[in-house]
Scaffold this motif. Sequence first.
Motif, short mmCIF file in Angstrom:
data_model
loop_
_atom_site.label_atom_id
_atom_site.label_comp_id
_atom_site.label_asym_id
_atom_site.label_seq_id
_atom_site.Cartn_x
_atom_site.Cartn_y
_atom_site.Cartn_z
N ALA A 14 0.77 -1.31 -0.02
CA ALA A 14 -0.02 0.06 0.01
C ALA A 14 1.07 1.13 -0.03
N GLY A 15 1.96 1.14 0.56
CA GLY A 15 2.82 2.23 0.72
C GLY A 15 3.70 2.41 -0.60
N CYS A 16 3.59 1.56 -1.50
CA CYS A 16 4.47 1.61 -2.80
C CYS A 16 4.14 2.78 -3.54
N GLY A 17 4.95 3.68 -4.19
CA GLY A 17 4.45 4.58 -4.96
C GLY A 17 4.31 5.93 -4.14
N GLN A 18 4.41 5.78 -2.72
CA GLN A 18 3.93 7.04 -1.91
C GLN A 18 4.97 8.20 -2.16
N MET A 22 3.94 12.12 -3.31
CA MET A 22 4.14 13.37 -2.48
C MET A 22 4.74 14.13 -3.41
N ALA A 23 5.68 13.62 -4.16
CA ALA A 23 6.55 14.59 -5.08
C ALA A 23 5.65 15.25 -6.08
N MET A 25 2.33 15.83 -5.47
CA MET A 25 1.49 16.85 -5.00
C MET A 25 2.36 18.14 -4.66
N GLN A 26 3.71 18.05 -4.28
CA GLN A 26 4.51 19.24 -4.08
C GLN A 26 4.56 19.85 -5.18
N ARG A 27 4.80 19.26 -6.41
CA ARG A 27 4.75 19.86 -7.72
C ARG A 27 3.73 20.75 -8.18
N ILE A 28 2.60 20.33 -7.69
CA ILE A 28 1.24 20.65 -7.98
C ILE A 28 1.12 21.94 -7.24
N LYS A 29 1.54 21.87 -5.84
CA LYS A 29 1.32 22.81 -4.69
C LYS A 29 2.24 24.24 -5.47
N GLU A 30 3.39 23.75 -5.69
CA GLU A 30 4.27 24.93 -6.22
C GLU A 30 3.82 25.57 -7.46
N GLN A 31 3.14 24.82 -8.40
CA GLN A 31 2.90 25.20 -9.61
C GLN A 31 1.61 26.33 -9.29
N LEU A 32 0.69 25.95 -8.30
CA LEU A 32 -0.30 26.81 -8.01
C LEU A 32 -0.03 28.09 -7.42
N GLU A 33 1.01 27.90 -6.47
CA GLU A 33 1.68 29.17 -5.82
C GLU A 33 2.21 30.06 -7.03
N MET A 34 2.91 29.39 -7.92
CA MET A 34 3.54 30.21 -9.13
C MET A 34 2.31 31.07 -9.77
#
Length: 295
Positions: A14-18, A22-23, A25-34
């Motif tokens: 279940a943890g495979c690919g986590q 996460m990476a 989600m972080q990329r999307i967050k940074e893109q939205l902030e930009m």
Amino acid sequence: MSTTTCQGNSSQQAGCGQPDKMAEMQRIKEQLEMQETLYNIRHKIVVLSGKGGVGKSSVAANLSVSLSRAGLRTGLLDTDLHGPSIPTLLGLNARIPVTDEKRIEPASFSDTLKVMSVGLLLDDQSEALVWRGPAKHGVIKELLGSVTWGELDYLIVDCPPGTGDEPLSIIQLLQNVDGAIIVTTPQDLAVVDVRKSVTFCRHLNLPVIGVVENMSGYACPHCGKSVDIFKSGGGEKMAAEMGIPFLGRIPLDPAMVSAGDEGKPCVGQTGDSPAAVAMEEIFTKVRAFAAENAK
């Protein structure tokens, strides 16, 4: 060809690919902030040159001051990570702290001019930043996305010289840039390299606002005559040959040199000095281009 699968228990599977999730989600967050940061900026202009030492930062600094003096909310971003000149040109030496939320409050040169430079983040101004491409891309992304610019009429970006990773990253991250101002000096040694900046813009479908020929003649403060130390007309000739606008010439002016060393931009400080007059004429054309581009 055999396929490798996860052999762990159900909880491990279940943890495979986590990490990948996460990476992402972080990329999307940074893109939205930009996107949120850039949404509040009406005009974005980059200042480029294929050659170092042509006065690109002086043009960017004085253009920003000229815009702010006209009552326009202006931001000036210095993205030359290895040789940031903007703090010196504007007399800004205080270190800017990063908040707990990892947001960066830009320095204020005036009520209508905000400034950000990696030089304002260093404890020691003699410190050398020995960074490779990926690290520099990350810093540029932070400077664009994490600085609290607020609402701006103009963001002027002083790019490092050349046509490499940093200018490419800047233009791609900014998106919808109004255009580029290309700075050169008149002699062939500079013009040959600066031509590459025009080609660079064309590859990226970035409009060229025009060419500025800096250090075009020496304005003698005593007799008023002009002497062509670095020749004259090289930038204008290049602009004509490459089919792009020529914005004008800025002479070598002792008043401009002194103003830069003292952290007092030529525009608004040296009255009707030859360089200040030439700059204001050039910047009038830049504002006209931006107004036309907004229609």
